[in-house]
Scaffold this active site. Structure first.
Site, PDB file in Angstrom:
ATOM      1  N   GLN A   7     -41.591   3.427  12.153  1.00 56.24           N
ATOM      2  CA  GLN A   7     -41.172   4.549  11.291  1.00 56.24           C
ATOM      3  C   GLN A   7     -41.353   4.181   9.817  1.00 56.24           C
ATOM      4  O   GLN A   7     -41.876   4.967   9.021  1.00 56.24           O
ATOM      5  CB  GLN A   7     -39.709   4.888  11.582  1.00 56.24           C
ATOM      6  CG  GLN A   7     -39.076   5.840  10.602  1.00 56.24           C
ATOM      7  CD  GLN A   7     -37.698   6.277  11.054  1.00 56.24           C
ATOM      8  OE1 GLN A   7     -37.567   7.158  11.889  1.00 56.24           O
ATOM      9  NE2 GLN A   7     -36.653   5.674  10.507  1.00 56.24           N
ATOM     10  N   HIS A  66     -23.158   2.787  11.475  1.00 55.16           N
ATOM     11  CA  HIS A  66     -22.788   1.408  11.825  1.00 55.16           C
ATOM     12  C   HIS A  66     -23.193   0.536  10.641  1.00 55.16           C
ATOM     13  O   HIS A  66     -23.714   1.063   9.633  1.00 55.16           O
ATOM     14  CB  HIS A  66     -23.465   0.979  13.130  1.00 55.16           C
ATOM     15  CG  HIS A  66     -24.946   1.252  13.167  1.00 55.16           C
ATOM     16  ND1 HIS A  66     -25.849   0.615  12.340  1.00 55.16           N
ATOM     17  CD2 HIS A  66     -25.682   2.124  13.904  1.00 55.16           C
ATOM     18  CE1 HIS A  66     -27.062   1.049  12.598  1.00 55.16           C
ATOM     19  NE2 HIS A  66     -27.001   1.978  13.521  1.00 55.16           N
ATOM     20  N   SER A 121     -27.378  -0.026  16.680  1.00 56.74           N
ATOM     21  CA  SER A 121     -27.995   1.273  16.885  1.00 56.74           C
ATOM     22  C   SER A 121     -26.900   2.254  17.268  1.00 56.74           C
ATOM     23  O   SER A 121     -25.964   1.887  17.990  1.00 56.74           O
ATOM     24  CB  SER A 121     -29.020   1.172  18.022  1.00 56.74           C
ATOM     25  OG  SER A 121     -29.350   2.462  18.490  1.00 56.74           O
ATOM     26  N   SER A 122     -27.026   3.475  16.785  1.00 58.10           N
ATOM     27  CA  SER A 122     -26.045   4.499  17.175  1.00 58.10           C
ATOM     28  C   SER A 122     -26.051   4.663  18.692  1.00 58.10           C
ATOM     29  O   SER A 122     -25.041   5.002  19.297  1.00 58.10           O
ATOM     30  CB  SER A 122     -26.382   5.834  16.517  1.00 58.10           C
ATOM     31  OG  SER A 122     -26.511   5.664  15.121  1.00 58.10           O
ATOM     32  N   MET A 125     -29.359   9.845  10.786  1.00 61.20           N
ATOM     33  CA  MET A 125     -28.906  10.823  11.782  1.00 61.20           C
ATOM     34  C   MET A 125     -27.423  10.617  12.084  1.00 61.20           C
ATOM     35  O   MET A 125     -26.911  11.135  13.084  1.00 61.20           O
ATOM     36  CB  MET A 125     -29.740  10.711  13.050  1.00 61.20           C
ATOM     37  CG  MET A 125     -31.223  11.002  12.793  1.00 61.20           C
ATOM     38  SD  MET A 125     -32.094  11.613  14.235  1.00 61.20           S
ATOM     39  CE  MET A 125     -31.884  10.246  15.358  1.00 61.20           C
ATOM     40  N   GLY A 126     -26.744   9.854  11.232  1.00 62.58           N
ATOM     41  CA  GLY A 126     -25.289   9.719  11.366  1.00 62.58           C
ATOM     42  C   GLY A 126     -24.848   8.738  12.436  1.00 62.58           C
ATOM     43  O   GLY A 126     -25.632   7.940  12.934  1.00 62.58           O
ATOM     44  N   TYR A 127     -23.569   8.835  12.777  1.00 63.48           N
ATOM     45  CA  TYR A 127     -22.875   7.885  13.656  1.00 63.48           C
ATOM     46  C   TYR A 127     -23.067   6.469  13.104  1.00 63.48           C
ATOM     47  O   TYR A 127     -23.639   5.592  13.743  1.00 63.48           O
ATOM     48  CB  TYR A 127     -23.327   7.995  15.122  1.00 63.48           C
ATOM     49  CG  TYR A 127     -22.181   7.666  16.041  1.00 63.48           C
ATOM     50  CD1 TYR A 127     -21.158   8.585  16.262  1.00 63.48           C
ATOM     51  CD2 TYR A 127     -22.067   6.415  16.636  1.00 63.48           C
ATOM     52  CE1 TYR A 127     -20.071   8.273  17.057  1.00 63.48           C
ATOM     53  CE2 TYR A 127     -20.976   6.095  17.431  1.00 63.48           C
ATOM     54  CZ  TYR A 127     -19.996   7.035  17.635  1.00 63.48           C
ATOM     55  OH  TYR A 127     -18.915   6.730  18.420  1.00 63.48           O
ATOM     56  N   GLY A 176     -25.666  -1.250  10.078  1.00 62.74           N
ATOM     57  CA  GLY A 176     -27.078  -1.124   9.685  1.00 62.74           C
ATOM     58  C   GLY A 176     -27.226  -0.038   8.626  1.00 62.74           C
ATOM     59  O   GLY A 176     -27.842  -0.251   7.571  1.00 62.74           O
ATOM     60  N   HIS A 177     -26.630   1.130   8.909  1.00 60.53           N
ATOM     61  CA  HIS A 177     -26.667   2.222   7.925  1.00 60.53           C
ATOM     62  C   HIS A 177     -25.987   1.787   6.619  1.00 60.53           C
ATOM     63  O   HIS A 177     -26.486   2.046   5.526  1.00 60.53           O
ATOM     64  CB  HIS A 177     -25.920   3.452   8.450  1.00 60.53           C
ATOM     65  CG  HIS A 177     -26.520   4.088   9.674  1.00 60.53           C
ATOM     66  ND1 HIS A 177     -25.901   4.097  10.887  1.00 60.53           N
ATOM     67  CD2 HIS A 177     -27.690   4.749   9.841  1.00 60.53           C
ATOM     68  CE1 HIS A 177     -26.655   4.756  11.763  1.00 60.53           C
ATOM     69  NE2 HIS A 177     -27.751   5.149  11.152  1.00 60.53           N
TER      70      HIS A 177
HETATM   71  P1  AMP Z   1     -30.882   6.581  12.248  1.00 58.22           P
HETATM   72  O1  AMP Z   1     -29.576   7.187  11.855  1.00 58.22           O
HETATM   73  O2  AMP Z   1     -30.816   5.809  13.528  1.00 58.22           O
HETATM   74  O3  AMP Z   1     -32.030   7.553  12.175  1.00 58.22           O
HETATM   75  O4  AMP Z   1     -31.182   5.481  11.142  1.00 58.22           O
HETATM   76  C1  AMP Z   1     -31.166   5.765   9.776  1.00 58.22           C
HETATM   77  C2  AMP Z   1     -31.749   4.600   9.027  1.00 58.22           C
HETATM   78  O5  AMP Z   1     -30.997   3.429   9.327  1.00 58.22           O
HETATM   79  C3  AMP Z   1     -33.204   4.297   9.431  1.00 58.22           C
HETATM   80  O6  AMP Z   1     -33.934   3.938   8.271  1.00 58.22           O
HETATM   81  C4  AMP Z   1     -33.047   3.135  10.369  1.00 58.22           C
HETATM   82  O7  AMP Z   1     -34.182   2.288  10.412  1.00 58.22           O
HETATM   83  C5  AMP Z   1     -31.866   2.400   9.750  1.00 58.22           C
HETATM   84  N1  AMP Z   1     -31.221   1.540  10.740  1.00 58.22           N
HETATM   85  C6  AMP Z   1     -30.821   1.875  11.986  1.00 58.22           C
HETATM   86  N2  AMP Z   1     -30.309   0.792  12.623  1.00 58.22           N
HETATM   87  C7  AMP Z   1     -30.403  -0.247  11.757  1.00 58.22           C
HETATM   88  C8  AMP Z   1     -30.052  -1.630  11.807  1.00 58.22           C
HETATM   89  N3  AMP Z   1     -29.507  -2.163  12.893  1.00 58.22           N
HETATM   90  N4  AMP Z   1     -30.300  -2.396  10.718  1.00 58.22           N
HETATM   91  C9  AMP Z   1     -30.870  -1.857   9.607  1.00 58.22           C
HETATM   92  N5  AMP Z   1     -31.219  -0.575   9.491  1.00 58.22           N
HETATM   93  C10 AMP Z   1     -30.989   0.232  10.546  1.00 58.22           C
END
Ligand code: AMP
Length: 282
Positions: free
Chosen positions: A153, A34, A185-186, A30-32, A36-37
């Site tokens: 998820q 960091h 986290s975003s 969903m963008g933004y 993790g992404h």
């Molecule tokens: P989101 O943009 O928050 O929907 O996340 C997109 C993907 O990145 C999802 O598979 C999340 O589980 C993963 N994600 C988000 N935060 C982290 C993180 N801190 N470490 C690893 N993966 C992450």
């Protein structure tokens, strides 16, 4: 890096790639962005010839009083970060094309979505599985990568792929944390400075659980009691849930005998954060 905005062009790109014998790795987001992404994208690079990342703030996975409107967005910044990491295609669909007015089909995974986040966000996972199913159909990946940060998820998507006999392999990757332990986290960007400090108690409570498990504690209620004590000592933290569940069925356990996930969700002001760790007995 190519930016693709229409479903037709994305399907054409993937069909061409497949015809040429290339494998496609896919990271839905969903963008933004960091770290993790970016870690998922770097992982994806190694798992396919081509790496496709989608950026779509999916309206159907937000409840009526949730933060869809306030969800952080910065396309310029995301584009640069994705390019630097070696993404081949950034797929940025339009909500109107994904969900035209007569859209009426949903994908719902039953048991694993009921507990944990499913209790306070009853329509969330249905929104996630529906959009991920659509994205898989459009991007046609061989491998899709999801973060363990959103553990329920990940399990839900794996269940969907298995139940529907999908050809895609769904792979999980470890949670990336800030230097002090807070899971990236975003949504962290919405925390006020004092909420950011208090948010560290989420990580501290998980660390406490890990310590107790390593010392041999096997009773879930004892571990949960200690974790709640840590969270409740922070006045800015409002607990949504703290639970210990079987790592595969996501049902609560009283005793830790097999693999478990220790998962929590808490509000800091208006921001809801989740975190977890998986404790494997083997
Ligand atoms: P989101 O943009 O928050 O929907 O996340 C997109 C993907 O990145 C999802 O598979 C999340 O589980 C993963 N994600 C988000 N935060 C982290 C993180 N801190 N470490 C690893 N993966 C992450």
């Amino acid at each position: 890096m190519e930016v693709i905005r229409t479903i037709k062009e994305m399907k054409e790109f993937s069909s061409r790639a497949r015809r040429a014998g290339k494998t496609i790795a896919f990271v839905p987001t969903m963008g933004y962005f960091h770290d993790g992404h970016l870690s998922l994208m770097r992982g994806g690079r190694k798992q396919g010839d081509l790496l496709v990342v989608s950026l779509f703030v999916n309206p159907t996975q937000f409840g009526p009083n949730e933060d869809f409107k306030n969800y952080p967005r910065d396309f310029e910044r995301d584009g640069k970060m994705a390019e630097e990491v070696g993404v081949d295609v950034l797929f940025v669909p339009e909500a109107m094309e994904m969900y035209p007015p007569d859209h009426q089909t949903v994908v719902r995974v039953e048991k694993v979505t009921q507990n944990l986040c499913g209790k306070s966000r009853p329509t969330h996972f249905q929104g996630v599985t529906t959009v991920v199913m659509m994205l898989f159909e459009i991007v046609m990946p061989h491998v899709a990568i999801f973060g363990e940060k959103d553990y329920q998820q990940l399990v839900t998507i794996q269940q969907m792929a298995k139940d529907l006999h999908m050809s895609v392999e769904v792979v999980g990757m470890p949670t990336v944390r800030e230097a002090d332990g807070l899971a990236m986290s975003s949504r962290n960007t919405n925390l006020l400075p004092e909420e950011r400090k208090a948010a560290l108690s989420l990580y501290r409570s998980l660390q406490k659980a890990k310590e107790l498990l390593q010392k041999g504690e096997r009773k879930a209620d004892r571990i949960l009691h200690e974790m709640k004590g840590i969270l409740q000592s922070e006045p800015l933290v409002r607990i949504d849930y703290v639970q210990i569940c079987d790592a595969y069925t996501l049902q609560d356990v009283d005793r830790i005998d097999g693999d478990v996930v220790i998962a929590l969700a808490a509000y800091l002001g208006k921001t809801r954060l989740i975190d977890n760790f998986v404790y494997r007995t083997l």
